[in-house]
Design a protein around this motif. Sequence first.
Motif, PDB file in Angstrom:
ATOM      1  N   VAL A 101      48.515  -8.889  41.507  1.00 55.29           N
ATOM      2  CA  VAL A 101      49.388  -8.884  42.680  1.00 55.29           C
ATOM      3  C   VAL A 101      50.426  -9.992  42.523  1.00 55.29           C
ATOM      4  CG1 VAL A 101      49.507  -9.166  45.183  1.00 55.29           C
ATOM      5  CG2 VAL A 101      47.579  -7.953  44.157  1.00 55.29           C
ATOM      6  N   ALA A 103      52.513 -11.545  44.499  1.00 60.23           N
ATOM      7  CA  ALA A 103      52.562 -12.586  45.522  1.00 60.23           C
ATOM      8  C   ALA A 103      51.433 -13.597  45.395  1.00 60.23           C
ATOM      9  CB  ALA A 103      52.523 -11.953  46.914  1.00 60.23           C
ATOM     10  N   LEU A 104      50.363 -13.228  44.676  1.00 60.50           N
ATOM     11  CA  LEU A 104      49.246 -14.155  44.467  1.00 60.50           C
ATOM     12  C   LEU A 104      49.336 -14.866  43.126  1.00 60.50           C
ATOM     13  CD1 LEU A 104      46.365 -11.921  45.886  1.00 60.50           C
ATOM     14  CD2 LEU A 104      47.456 -13.880  46.996  1.00 60.50           C
ATOM     15  N   SER A 123      42.589  -6.876  48.607  1.00 60.00           N
ATOM     16  CA  SER A 123      43.885  -7.411  48.190  1.00 60.00           C
ATOM     17  C   SER A 123      44.771  -7.675  49.409  1.00 60.00           C
ATOM     18  CB  SER A 123      44.576  -6.426  47.245  1.00 60.00           C
ATOM     19  OG  SER A 123      43.825  -6.242  46.062  1.00 60.00           O
ATOM     20  N   GLY A 127      46.164 -11.334  50.558  1.00 60.51           N
ATOM     21  CA  GLY A 127      47.560 -11.616  50.822  1.00 60.51           C
ATOM     22  C   GLY A 127      47.763 -12.326  52.140  1.00 60.51           C
ATOM     23  N   ALA A 131      49.103 -15.303  50.076  1.00 59.60           N
ATOM     24  CA  ALA A 131      50.322 -14.838  49.403  1.00 59.60           C
ATOM     25  C   ALA A 131      51.424 -15.880  49.521  1.00 59.60           C
ATOM     26  CB  ALA A 131      50.780 -13.513  50.011  1.00 59.60           C
ATOM     27  N   SER A 273      50.788  -7.010  54.867  1.00 59.96           N
ATOM     28  CA  SER A 273      50.368  -7.757  53.682  1.00 59.96           C
ATOM     29  C   SER A 273      50.610  -6.913  52.437  1.00 59.96           C
ATOM     30  CB  SER A 273      48.888  -8.156  53.791  1.00 59.96           C
ATOM     31  OG  SER A 273      48.526  -9.023  52.727  1.00 59.96           O
ATOM     32  N   VAL A 274      50.181  -7.461  51.311  1.00 61.00           N
ATOM     33  CA  VAL A 274      50.370  -6.810  50.016  1.00 61.00           C
ATOM     34  C   VAL A 274      49.303  -5.743  49.798  1.00 61.00           C
ATOM     35  CG1 VAL A 274      51.416  -8.873  49.035  1.00 61.00           C
ATOM     36  CG2 VAL A 274      48.943  -8.556  48.874  1.00 61.00           C
ATOM     37  N   HIS A 281      54.493  -3.354  50.494  1.00 57.48           N
ATOM     38  CA  HIS A 281      53.624  -3.847  51.553  1.00 57.48           C
ATOM     39  C   HIS A 281      52.964  -2.704  52.313  1.00 57.48           C
ATOM     40  CE1 HIS A 281      56.471  -7.334  51.046  1.00 57.48           C
ATOM     41  NE2 HIS A 281      55.299  -7.930  50.975  1.00 57.48           N
TER      42      HIS A 281
END
Length: 408
Positions: A101, A103-104, A123, A127, A131, A273-274, A281
Motif C-alpha cells: 500500500v 500510503a503506508l 488494509s 490506513g 497512512a 481510507s486506502v 480509496h
Amino acid sequence: MRRARSSRRPVRHAVAVTLLAVVPLATRAAPAAADPAADSVELPSIPSVVAPGEPCTPASKVTARQEPWTRQALGLKRAWTLADGGGVTVGVVDTGVTTAVPALGDRVTAVGAAGEDCAGHGSFAAGLIAAAPVEGVGMAGVAPAARVLAVRGTDERGAPTARLLADGIRAAVDGGAKVVYVGRVVPDGKEVLTAAVEYARQRDALVVAPYAPDALPRDRATGRTVRPAPWYWPSAVPGVLTVMDHGPDGTRPKNAPPPAGADLAAPGDAVVSVGPAGVGHFIGSGSSFAAANVAGAAALVRSRHPRMTAAQVARQLVAAAYPAVPPRVDPYAALTAVLPGERAAPPGAPPVTIPPEASSEPRRRALWIAGAGGALALLVAGAAVVIPRGRARGWRPAGHEPERGTTG
C-alpha cells in the motif's frame, strides 16, 4: 477499565455509504457537523468478508482529493504538531495488511501470510491508523509515522474466530506492538480471548477493539439476521479499550439503539481510507473503523509520552475526551492534558530538582530579636506615660493626694 458491562450489546447493520462529506474544523466546544453544500465523491464500499467463490477486493479507481470529515473532526493538524506516532508499532489483528500500500510505505511488517489481504478490511483499518499524508490527497491516518505489524485474526476470506483473534493478539505483542488493534469481535471465546488480553496487559500493550460487530450475520437456513449476542469478545474483557462509531454530526442514526459498555466514541460512519492495492480509496462504516481511529490516537499518546503505561494511555484518552455518552476521542486534548494524579513532564523538559530544606536557625534568631525589640519598645512607651505622671504627683502612690494648704 471495566469490571461489569450491560447484559446486552445492541448492534446495528452496517450501512453502505457513498458520499464523502467535507466538514469545517471541529472545535473543543462543539462536535463537527456535516456541510450540506460540501463537495462529495463516490467511493466503493470496503467489505468485511469475501463470500466463497467471489474474487478478492480489487483496487479502487477513485481517489479522494478533499479532506474527509474525520481528519478535521479529530483535529489532526493540531495533534501532528505534537506527535506523529513515530517510534510506536501498532499491531493490526484483522484480515491482513497488504505490504504494497503506497500510503503506508515501508512501515508495514507482516506475520506469516498477513501480508496478503483478500477482503481489504485490515488494509483499510491500517490506513486509518497510519497512512501518511500525500500531496493532493485528502486521506491520512491518525498516526502517520507509526509502524504497522500485520497479523491475521481471520481466515483468508475475512471470517474471524476466537482462536485466530487470540493468537493474533499474542503474535502482535510478541512482535513489539504497544498498541494492538483488534478489528473483529466474536460472540464466543471468553476464556481464550481473556487470556490473550491478559498476556498483552502483562507486557504493557494496550488492546483496542470495537464494542460490537459492524453488522450481524444472517442465518443460512432462514436468511434472517442473527440476534445480537449479550457479550462480544474481546471487547467484554476488562482492560480492553472499546469503541463505538459516530457520524459527521457527532451522533448515531436515530434508529440505532444506544451502545452498552463502550469506553469511547470516534468517527466511524462514512470514513475514507486506502484499499488492499493501488492508490485509490474506499469508504466504510462501523465501530471497527472507529476503533482504528482510537488505536491511532493511542499511538500518538504513546509516541509523545513513552513512559506512560498502557493503562495510563487508556485513561488519558478517556478522561481527556469530549464530554458525551460515551466520550468522543480528542487526540489533541489527550496529548496535552495533565490529569489529576499524573506528574508527566513535557518531552525534553529539564528534570525538576527540589532544593534541600533551609535551616530554621536564622528564622528562630530573627524571631528572638524581633520579640526582644518589641518588649523594649513597650517598656519605652510605658515609661513615657508613667514618668511624667509620677513627677506631677511627687512620686506619691495613686489615692494619696496631699491636703489643701500643705506642700509636698
